[in-house]
Design a protein around this motif. Structure first.
Motif, PDB file in Angstrom:
ATOM      1  N   PRO A 138       0.817  -1.217   0.000  1.00  0.00           N
ATOM      2  CA  PRO A 138       0.000   0.000   0.000  1.00  0.00           C
ATOM      3  C   PRO A 138       0.851   1.267   0.000  1.00  0.00           C
ATOM      4  N   TYR A 139       0.284   2.323  -0.548  1.00  0.00           N
ATOM      5  CA  TYR A 139       0.879   3.649  -0.443  1.00  0.00           C
ATOM      6  C   TYR A 139      -0.245   4.668  -0.291  1.00  0.00           C
ATOM      7  N   ALA A 140       0.113   5.871   0.160  1.00  0.00           N
ATOM      8  CA  ALA A 140      -0.872   6.818   0.684  1.00  0.00           C
ATOM      9  C   ALA A 140      -1.989   7.169  -0.298  1.00  0.00           C
ATOM     10  N   PHE A 141      -1.645   7.588  -1.520  1.00  0.00           N
ATOM     11  CA  PHE A 141      -2.724   8.053  -2.402  1.00  0.00           C
ATOM     12  C   PHE A 141      -3.490   6.903  -3.047  1.00  0.00           C
ATOM     13  N   GLY A 142      -3.120   5.663  -2.710  1.00  0.00           N
ATOM     14  CA  GLY A 142      -3.912   4.516  -3.133  1.00  0.00           C
ATOM     15  C   GLY A 142      -4.903   4.066  -2.084  1.00  0.00           C
ATOM     16  N   ALA A 143      -5.051   4.839  -1.005  1.00  0.00           N
ATOM     17  CA  ALA A 143      -5.920   4.436   0.109  1.00  0.00           C
ATOM     18  C   ALA A 143      -7.356   4.182  -0.333  1.00  0.00           C
ATOM     19  N   LEU A 144      -7.867   5.006  -1.232  1.00  0.00           N
ATOM     20  CA  LEU A 144      -9.258   4.875  -1.667  1.00  0.00           C
ATOM     21  C   LEU A 144      -9.390   4.154  -3.005  1.00  0.00           C
ATOM     22  N   TYR A 145      -8.312   3.548  -3.469  1.00  0.00           N
ATOM     23  CA  TYR A 145      -8.397   2.840  -4.744  1.00  0.00           C
ATOM     24  C   TYR A 145      -9.157   1.539  -4.559  1.00  0.00           C
ATOM     25  N   SER A 146     -10.264   1.412  -5.262  1.00  0.00           N
ATOM     26  CA  SER A 146     -11.089   0.206  -5.171  1.00  0.00           C
ATOM     27  C   SER A 146     -12.058   0.192  -6.346  1.00  0.00           C
ATOM     28  N   HIS A 147     -12.804  -0.875  -6.454  1.00  0.00           N
ATOM     29  CA  HIS A 147     -13.874  -0.946  -7.459  1.00  0.00           C
ATOM     30  C   HIS A 147     -14.888   0.154  -7.146  1.00  0.00           C
ATOM     31  N   PRO A 148     -15.412   0.858  -8.156  1.00  0.00           N
ATOM     32  CA  PRO A 148     -16.368   1.949  -7.886  1.00  0.00           C
ATOM     33  C   PRO A 148     -17.550   1.522  -7.028  1.00  0.00           C
ATOM     34  N   LEU A 149     -18.037   0.292  -7.224  1.00  0.00           N
ATOM     35  CA  LEU A 149     -19.168  -0.181  -6.434  1.00  0.00           C
ATOM     36  C   LEU A 149     -18.768  -0.350  -4.974  1.00  0.00           C
ATOM     37  N   GLU A 150     -17.574  -0.874  -4.738  1.00  0.00           N
ATOM     38  CA  GLU A 150     -17.098  -1.011  -3.366  1.00  0.00           C
ATOM     39  C   GLU A 150     -16.916   0.355  -2.715  1.00  0.00           C
ATOM     40  N   GLY A 151     -16.313   1.290  -3.443  1.00  0.00           N
ATOM     41  CA  GLY A 151     -16.124   2.632  -2.903  1.00  0.00           C
ATOM     42  C   GLY A 151     -17.439   3.285  -2.544  1.00  0.00           C
ATOM     43  N   LEU A 152     -18.442   3.092  -3.408  1.00  0.00           N
ATOM     44  CA  LEU A 152     -19.753   3.676  -3.165  1.00  0.00           C
ATOM     45  C   LEU A 152     -20.410   3.072  -1.930  1.00  0.00           C
ATOM     46  N   ILE A 153     -20.427   1.734  -1.842  1.00  0.00           N
ATOM     47  CA  ILE A 153     -21.140   1.066  -0.753  1.00  0.00           C
ATOM     48  C   ILE A 153     -20.365   1.132   0.556  1.00  0.00           C
TER      49      ILE A 153
END
Length: 256
Positions: free
Chosen positions: A137-152
């Motif tokens: 992991p690295y800092a600006f990848g913290a919110l990197y995920s599938h859009p559906l996962e990020g939304l839910i």
């Protein structure tokens, strides 16, 4: 009305600005050779990540676009006909209570959904595995995920914690900004001395790093604040920080 709109706009956009500023600071200090002794992974190990940093940036921006849309809808629901500016703000005790409730709700929501995304082979393969393409992991990848996962998981989870706590948009500014900083810190890949998140939270960069490793996929699901659900439900993996021979630190699981 102007004050209320100001609070709403800050609540929508400040967490995004905070995300890129805070993760950007980590990206800068991460280049310092003098900090190599505090890395949880040697520099070369980022090659294990199967997704480019440009793709990660695009993925995070997509999630943040959904975040703005949901925040706009959320603040539209809680607005009260332009009278917010005239109302007395809640007491510090009330704000503290709201923050604790929101942390509990968000932690609960994310733990059970996050864990289920690992249990379900379908959800892991098609959705959650995207986040785990960042093995290191690295800092600006913290919110990197599938859009559906990020939304839910993140956006709707944040909205639920906001509504459940009864906080107003002004308090929401601080809560969402703090949650953003905490999430970035958990993925920073560094164990810097004096980091307050490491002092006050058992859920930190080393704890979450365990989860990102191949042996940790069934443990340490809790995020972003506390580790209570992991401990209660038997998915807590304790660890020790040890120095690597080649320099830096390594979070190693403690065997029972």
């Amino acid at each position: 009305m102007e004050l209320m709109l100001s609070d709403e706009l800050l609540g929508m956009f400040l967490p995004i600005v905070v995300y890129w500023i805070y993760s950007g600071l980590y990206a800068i200090v991460g280049k310092f050779d003098s900090l190599d002794e505090y890395r949880l992974h040697p520099r070369g190990e980022e090659a294990k990540n199967v997704v480019s940093k440009a793709t990660v940036v695009k993925g995070v921006l997509v999630q943040q676009a959904f975040q703005v849309i949901v925040a706009l809808a959320l603040f539209t629901i809680v607005k009260d006909d332009g009278q917010a500016a005239k109302k007395v703000q809640p007491s510090y005790l009330a704000i503290l209570s709201q923050l604790m409730i929101s942390m509990f709700v968000l932690d609960t929501w994310q733990y059970f959904l996050h864990r289920y995304m690992h249990i379900s082979k379908f959800l892991y393969k098609h959705i959650h595995s995207k986040h785990h393409t960042l093995v290191v992991p690295y800092a600006f990848g913290a919110l990197y995920s599938h859009p559906l996962e990020g939304l839910i998981l993140d956006t709707i989870g944040g909205a639920m914690s906001f509504l459940a706590s009864g906080m107003n948009p002004r308090t929401g500014i601080f809560f969402f900004s703090f949650a953003t900083i905490k999430t970035v810190d958990d993925h920073c890949g560094l164990w810097l001395p004096g980091n307050l998140f490491h002092i006050f939270f058992g859920n930190n960069s080393a704890y979450h790093d365990i989860h990102h490793q191949l042996y940790g996929g069934k443990y340490n699901f809790a995020q972003p604040f506390f580790v209570m659900w992991d401990k209660i439900l038997g998915t807590h993996m304790p660890y020790t920080l040890e120095k690597r021979k080649e320099g830096g630190l390594e979070a190693r699981p403690l065997k029972d």
